[in-house]
Motif scaffolding. Structure first.
Motif, PDB file in Angstrom:
ATOM      1  N   ALA A  84      31.884  59.988  60.354  1.00 46.85           N
ATOM      2  CA  ALA A  84      32.322  58.540  60.779  1.00 46.85           C
ATOM      3  C   ALA A  84      32.549  57.562  59.384  1.00 46.85           C
ATOM      4  CB  ALA A  84      30.887  58.197  61.457  1.00 46.85           C
TER       5      ALA A  84
ATOM      6  N   GLY B 147      23.714  55.030  65.590  1.00 43.67           N
ATOM      7  CA  GLY B 147      23.955  55.724  67.130  1.00 43.67           C
ATOM      8  C   GLY B 147      22.685  55.468  67.956  1.00 43.67           C
TER       9      GLY B 147
ATOM     10  N   GLU C  90      32.470  53.419  71.027  1.00 39.04           N
ATOM     11  CA  GLU C  90      32.258  53.037  69.594  1.00 39.04           C
ATOM     12  C   GLU C  90      32.429  51.496  69.482  1.00 39.04           C
ATOM     13  OE1 GLU C  90      33.268  55.691  66.217  1.00 39.04           O
ATOM     14  OE2 GLU C  90      34.770  54.214  66.017  1.00 39.04           O
TER      15      GLU C  90
ATOM     16  N   VAL D  49      28.057  54.263  66.381  1.00 38.89           N
ATOM     17  CA  VAL D  49      28.734  55.334  66.712  1.00 38.89           C
ATOM     18  C   VAL D  49      27.760  56.288  67.725  1.00 38.89           C
ATOM     19  CG1 VAL D  49      29.866  57.414  65.405  1.00 38.89           C
ATOM     20  CG2 VAL D  49      29.848  55.222  64.427  1.00 38.89           C
TER      21      VAL D  49
END
Length: 313
Positions: free
Chosen positions: A106, A118, A150, A223
Protein backbone atom coordinates in the motif's frame (compact mmCIF):
# COMPACT_ATOMS: atom_id res chain seq x y z
CA UNK A 1 14.78 -4.44 7.00
CA UNK A 2 11.65 -2.81 5.58
CA UNK A 3 9.26 -2.37 8.49
CA UNK A 4 9.08 -2.28 12.30
CA UNK A 5 6.18 -3.50 14.45
CA UNK A 6 5.85 -1.59 17.74
CA UNK A 7 3.82 -3.13 20.57
CA UNK A 8 3.31 -1.03 23.70
CA UNK A 9 2.21 -2.93 26.80
CA UNK A 10 1.39 -1.88 30.37
CA UNK A 11 0.52 -4.81 32.65
CA UNK A 12 -0.81 -6.78 29.69
CA UNK A 13 -2.97 -9.88 29.96
CA UNK A 14 -0.36 -12.50 29.06
CA UNK A 15 -2.69 -14.77 27.05
CA UNK A 16 -3.81 -11.87 24.83
CA UNK A 17 -0.26 -10.61 24.34
CA UNK A 18 0.81 -14.15 23.45
CA UNK A 19 -1.90 -14.25 20.78
CA UNK A 20 -0.58 -10.93 19.42
CA UNK A 21 2.94 -12.31 19.18
CA UNK A 22 1.77 -15.58 17.66
CA UNK A 23 -0.02 -13.58 14.96
CA UNK A 24 3.28 -11.95 14.10
CA UNK A 25 5.00 -15.32 13.84
CA UNK A 26 2.52 -16.24 11.12
CA UNK A 27 3.25 -13.21 8.91
CA UNK A 28 3.88 -14.04 5.26
CA UNK A 29 6.65 -11.43 5.04
CA UNK A 30 10.02 -13.11 5.78
CA UNK A 31 11.16 -12.33 9.33
CA UNK A 32 14.51 -10.93 8.15
CA UNK A 33 12.63 -8.07 6.43
CA UNK A 34 11.04 -6.70 9.62
CA UNK A 35 11.62 -6.33 13.35
CA UNK A 36 9.40 -6.37 16.43
CA UNK A 37 9.86 -3.93 19.31
CA UNK A 38 7.92 -4.78 22.48
CA UNK A 39 7.85 -1.73 24.78
CA UNK A 40 7.26 -2.64 28.42
CA UNK A 41 5.62 0.51 29.76
CA UNK A 42 6.12 0.40 33.53
CA UNK A 43 4.60 -3.05 33.95
CA UNK A 44 4.66 -4.68 37.38
CA UNK A 45 6.11 -7.25 37.29
CA UNK A 46 8.27 -6.23 34.37
CA UNK A 47 8.07 -8.23 31.16
CA UNK A 48 10.99 -10.56 30.43
CA UNK A 49 12.09 -12.08 27.09
CA UNK A 50 12.00 -15.63 28.43
CA UNK A 51 8.23 -15.67 28.97
CA UNK A 52 7.57 -15.06 25.26
CA UNK A 53 10.20 -17.31 23.62
CA UNK A 54 7.68 -19.91 22.50
CA UNK A 55 5.21 -17.32 21.15
CA UNK A 56 7.20 -14.41 19.74
CA UNK A 57 8.69 -14.02 16.27
CA UNK A 58 12.47 -14.54 16.14
CA UNK A 59 13.09 -10.81 15.54
CA UNK A 60 11.63 -9.65 18.88
CA UNK A 61 13.46 -7.02 20.92
CA UNK A 62 12.22 -5.97 24.37
CA UNK A 63 12.61 -2.35 25.53
CA UNK A 64 11.57 -0.75 28.83
CA UNK A 65 10.00 2.69 29.31
CA UNK A 66 9.46 3.62 32.98
CA UNK A 67 7.42 6.76 32.23
CA UNK A 68 3.80 5.64 32.33
CA UNK A 69 1.74 6.48 29.26
CA UNK A 70 1.07 5.18 25.76
CA UNK A 71 2.56 8.26 24.09
CA UNK A 72 5.81 7.92 26.04
CA UNK A 73 6.06 4.23 25.11
CA UNK A 74 5.34 4.91 21.45
CA UNK A 75 8.05 7.57 21.29
CA UNK A 76 10.59 5.05 22.59
CA UNK A 77 9.58 2.56 19.92
CA UNK A 78 9.48 5.06 17.08
CA UNK A 79 12.90 6.44 17.96
CA UNK A 80 14.36 2.95 18.23
CA UNK A 81 12.94 1.84 14.89
CA UNK A 82 15.52 1.62 12.12
CA UNK A 83 13.05 1.39 9.22
CA UNK A 84 11.08 3.97 7.25
CA UNK A 85 7.79 2.14 7.85
CA UNK A 86 6.34 1.27 11.26
CA UNK A 87 3.13 -0.35 12.47
CA UNK A 88 1.58 0.38 15.88
CA UNK A 89 0.02 -2.76 17.36
CA UNK A 90 -1.82 -2.96 20.68
CA UNK A 91 -1.16 -5.87 23.01
CA UNK A 92 -4.58 -7.33 22.18
CA UNK A 93 -4.38 -7.13 18.36
CA UNK A 94 -3.84 -10.15 16.12
CA UNK A 95 -2.73 -9.09 12.64
CA UNK A 96 -3.92 -11.03 9.60
CA UNK A 97 -1.02 -13.10 8.15
CA UNK A 98 -0.60 -10.75 5.17
CA UNK A 99 -0.78 -7.50 7.17
CA UNK A 100 2.89 -6.56 6.86
CA UNK A 101 3.13 -7.47 3.19
CA UNK A 102 -0.07 -5.58 2.37
CA UNK A 103 1.17 -2.55 4.30
CA UNK A 104 4.37 -2.34 2.27
CA UNK A 105 2.39 -2.81 -0.96
CA UNK A 106 0.00 0.00 0.00
CA UNK A 107 2.79 2.45 0.84
CA UNK A 108 4.52 1.63 -2.46
CA UNK A 109 1.28 2.25 -4.35
CA UNK A 110 0.37 5.43 -2.40
CA UNK A 111 3.58 7.53 -2.22
CA UNK A 112 1.83 10.59 -0.71
CA UNK A 113 0.19 8.66 2.12
CA UNK A 114 1.91 9.06 5.49
CA UNK A 115 -0.49 7.00 7.62
CA UNK A 116 -2.86 4.19 6.77
CA UNK A 117 -4.98 1.57 8.47
CA UNK A 118 -7.70 -0.94 7.75
CA UNK A 119 -10.31 -3.09 9.46
CA UNK A 120 -10.37 -3.88 13.18
CA UNK A 121 -12.74 -6.80 13.76
CA UNK A 122 -13.80 -8.06 17.19
CA UNK A 123 -13.33 -11.40 18.87
CA UNK A 124 -15.53 -11.71 21.96
CA UNK A 125 -15.37 -14.35 24.66
CA UNK A 126 -19.15 -14.73 24.37
CA UNK A 127 -21.38 -14.21 21.35
CA UNK A 128 -22.85 -10.71 21.08
CA UNK A 129 -26.40 -10.79 19.72
CA UNK A 130 -27.34 -8.61 16.76
CA UNK A 131 -29.72 -6.52 18.89
CA UNK A 132 -27.36 -6.13 21.87
CA UNK A 133 -27.48 -2.50 23.09
CA UNK A 134 -23.69 -2.45 23.47
CA UNK A 135 -23.20 -2.46 19.70
CA UNK A 136 -23.85 1.28 19.75
CA UNK A 137 -20.57 1.71 21.59
CA UNK A 138 -18.37 -0.62 19.53
CA UNK A 139 -16.53 2.36 17.93
CA UNK A 140 -15.30 3.27 21.43
CA UNK A 141 -13.54 -0.12 21.51
CA UNK A 142 -11.53 0.62 18.34
CA UNK A 143 -13.69 -1.66 16.20
CA UNK A 144 -14.30 -0.70 12.59
CA UNK A 145 -15.14 -2.02 9.16
CA UNK A 146 -15.64 0.78 6.64
CA UNK A 147 -16.37 -1.53 3.74
CA UNK A 148 -14.45 -2.65 0.65
CA UNK A 149 -13.67 0.75 -0.88
CA UNK A 150 -10.30 2.42 -0.33
CA UNK A 151 -10.46 5.99 1.00
CA UNK A 152 -7.77 8.70 0.79
CA UNK A 153 -7.80 12.16 2.39
CA UNK A 154 -7.81 15.36 0.35
CA UNK A 155 -6.00 17.58 2.83
CA UNK A 156 -6.30 19.07 6.28
CA UNK A 157 -8.72 21.81 5.17
CA UNK A 158 -10.78 20.89 2.10
CA UNK A 159 -11.69 23.69 -0.34
CA UNK A 160 -14.43 25.91 1.09
CA UNK A 161 -14.03 24.65 4.66
CA UNK A 162 -13.79 27.24 7.45
CA UNK A 163 -11.79 25.03 9.79
CA UNK A 164 -9.50 22.02 9.69
CA UNK A 165 -11.27 18.70 9.34
CA UNK A 166 -10.41 15.25 10.64
CA UNK A 167 -11.12 12.47 8.09
CA UNK A 168 -13.70 10.08 9.51
CA UNK A 169 -11.83 7.17 7.90
CA UNK A 170 -8.41 8.12 9.30
CA UNK A 171 -6.46 5.19 10.81
CA UNK A 172 -7.08 4.23 14.42
CA UNK A 173 -4.19 3.31 16.69
CA UNK A 174 -4.78 -0.44 16.37
CA UNK A 175 -2.71 -1.44 13.35
CA UNK A 176 -1.86 2.13 12.31
CA UNK A 177 0.98 2.09 9.77
CA UNK A 178 3.21 5.16 9.44
CA UNK A 179 6.05 6.56 7.38
CA UNK A 180 8.67 7.83 9.78
CA UNK A 181 9.32 10.78 7.47
CA UNK A 182 5.67 11.82 7.94
CA UNK A 183 5.88 11.99 11.75
CA UNK A 184 9.11 13.93 12.20
CA UNK A 185 7.23 16.95 13.53
CA UNK A 186 5.25 14.79 15.97
CA UNK A 187 8.41 13.18 17.34
CA UNK A 188 10.01 16.59 17.85
CA UNK A 189 6.93 18.01 19.60
CA UNK A 190 6.92 17.15 23.30
CA UNK A 191 3.53 18.76 24.08
CA UNK A 192 1.30 16.10 22.53
CA UNK A 193 -2.04 15.50 24.18
CA UNK A 194 -2.19 13.02 27.03
CA UNK A 195 -2.95 9.49 25.89
CA UNK A 196 -3.78 6.46 28.01
CA UNK A 197 -1.83 6.18 31.24
CA UNK A 198 -2.49 3.15 33.39
CA UNK A 199 -6.22 3.07 34.16
CA UNK A 200 -6.77 6.58 32.72
CA UNK A 201 -8.93 6.27 29.60
CA UNK A 202 -8.10 9.45 27.71
CA UNK A 203 -7.44 8.58 24.10
CA UNK A 204 -6.29 11.43 21.83
CA UNK A 205 -2.82 10.20 20.94
CA UNK A 206 -3.87 8.36 17.77
CA UNK A 207 -5.77 11.38 16.47
CA UNK A 208 -2.96 13.77 17.40
CA UNK A 209 -0.60 11.67 15.29
CA UNK A 210 -2.97 11.88 12.31
CA UNK A 211 -3.35 15.63 12.63
CA UNK A 212 0.44 15.95 12.69
CA UNK A 213 0.74 13.83 9.53
CA UNK A 214 -1.85 16.00 7.75
CA UNK A 215 -0.23 19.24 8.95
CA UNK A 216 3.05 18.04 7.46
CA UNK A 217 1.41 17.82 4.04
CA UNK A 218 0.89 14.05 3.87
CA UNK A 219 -2.31 12.15 3.15
CA UNK A 220 -3.95 9.43 5.24
CA UNK A 221 -5.84 6.39 3.95
CA UNK A 222 -8.19 3.55 4.78
CA UNK A 223 -6.99 0.36 3.06
CA UNK A 224 -9.53 -2.49 3.42
CA UNK A 225 -6.95 -5.13 2.48
CA UNK A 226 -5.50 -4.60 5.98
CA UNK A 227 -7.33 -6.49 8.71
CA UNK A 228 -6.71 -7.39 12.34
CA UNK A 229 -8.62 -9.11 15.12
CA UNK A 230 -9.19 -7.10 18.30
CA UNK A 231 -9.51 -9.35 21.37
CA UNK A 232 -12.27 -7.96 23.62
CA UNK A 233 -12.55 -9.38 27.16
CA UNK A 234 -15.88 -9.26 29.05
CA UNK A 235 -14.56 -6.53 31.38
CA UNK A 236 -14.60 -4.05 28.50
CA UNK A 237 -18.29 -4.60 27.83
CA UNK A 238 -19.60 -3.62 31.27
CA UNK A 239 -21.66 -0.42 31.55
CA UNK A 240 -19.19 1.00 34.08
CA UNK A 241 -16.19 0.52 31.79
CA UNK A 242 -18.01 1.85 28.72
CA UNK A 243 -19.14 4.92 30.65
CA UNK A 244 -15.59 5.67 31.78
CA UNK A 245 -14.29 5.04 28.28
CA UNK A 246 -16.86 7.30 26.63
CA UNK A 247 -16.09 10.07 29.13
CA UNK A 248 -12.35 9.89 28.51
CA UNK A 249 -12.64 9.66 24.73
CA UNK A 250 -15.12 12.52 24.37
CA UNK A 251 -13.09 14.79 26.65
CA UNK A 252 -9.80 14.21 24.85
CA UNK A 253 -11.44 14.31 21.38
CA UNK A 254 -12.98 17.72 22.13
CA UNK A 255 -9.65 19.03 23.42
CA UNK A 256 -7.90 17.68 20.34
CA UNK A 257 -10.24 19.48 17.93
CA UNK A 258 -9.77 22.75 19.82
CA UNK A 259 -6.00 22.31 19.72
CA UNK A 260 -5.93 21.74 15.96
CA UNK A 261 -8.41 24.46 14.93
CA UNK A 262 -10.96 21.84 13.94
CA UNK A 263 -13.65 22.26 16.57
CA UNK A 264 -17.23 23.25 15.67
CA UNK A 265 -17.77 24.09 19.35
CA UNK A 266 -16.32 27.10 21.23
CA UNK A 267 -14.75 26.78 24.69
CA UNK A 268 -17.07 27.19 27.66
CA UNK A 269 -16.60 28.60 31.16
CA UNK A 270 -15.69 25.98 33.79
CA UNK A 271 -18.26 27.39 36.22
CA UNK A 272 -21.05 26.26 33.87
CA UNK A 273 -20.08 22.59 34.03
CA UNK A 274 -22.34 21.61 36.92
CA UNK A 275 -25.42 23.12 35.31
CA UNK A 276 -24.62 21.58 31.93
CA UNK A 277 -24.13 18.12 33.45
CA UNK A 278 -27.39 18.42 35.38
CA UNK A 279 -29.35 19.55 32.33
CA UNK A 280 -27.87 16.70 30.24
CA UNK A 281 -28.81 14.18 32.95
CA UNK A 282 -32.49 14.99 32.47
CA UNK A 283 -32.33 15.66 28.72
CA UNK A 284 -30.71 12.27 28.03
CA UNK A 285 -32.69 10.41 30.71
CA UNK A 286 -29.45 9.02 32.11
CA UNK A 287 -31.28 6.93 34.75
CA UNK A 288 -33.36 5.03 32.24
CA UNK A 289 -30.83 2.49 30.92
CA UNK A 290 -27.12 1.62 30.84
CA UNK A 291 -26.91 3.00 27.29
CA UNK A 292 -28.42 6.33 28.37
CA UNK A 293 -25.96 6.57 31.27
CA UNK A 294 -23.03 5.89 28.93
CA UNK A 295 -24.26 8.61 26.55
CA UNK A 296 -24.54 11.04 29.46
CA UNK A 297 -21.02 10.20 30.64
CA UNK A 298 -19.70 10.98 27.15
CA UNK A 299 -21.59 14.27 27.10
CA UNK A 300 -20.01 15.23 30.43
CA UNK A 301 -16.59 14.44 28.97
CA UNK A 302 -17.39 16.65 25.98
CA UNK A 303 -18.29 19.58 28.26
CA UNK A 304 -15.10 19.11 30.30
CA UNK A 305 -13.01 19.14 27.13
CA UNK A 306 -14.51 22.49 26.16
CA UNK A 307 -14.14 23.89 29.67
CA UNK A 308 -10.47 22.92 29.94
CA UNK A 309 -9.01 23.29 26.43
CA UNK A 310 -5.34 22.41 25.93
CA UNK A 311 -2.85 25.20 25.54
CA UNK A 312 -2.11 26.16 21.97
CA UNK A 313 1.08 24.95 20.35
Amino acid sequence: MDITVIICAHNPARPRLQRTLEGLRLQSLPSDRWQTLLIDNASSPALTPDEFVSHAPPNLRLLHEPTLGLTAARRVGLRAATTEFVILVDDDNVLAPDYLAETLAAFARLPRVGALGGKSLPEFTKTIQHNDWRREFFPLLALRDLGPAEKISTGLRPPGATRNQYPDFAPIGAGMALRRSAITAWLENTSSLTDRRGTELTSAGDNDLIFSVLRSGWEVAYVPALSLTHLIPPSRLTPRYLARLNHGIQKSWTQLLLLHDASPWPPIAPWTLHLRRLKAWFTLGAWRSPAALIRWSGTCGHFEGRAYPPRAR
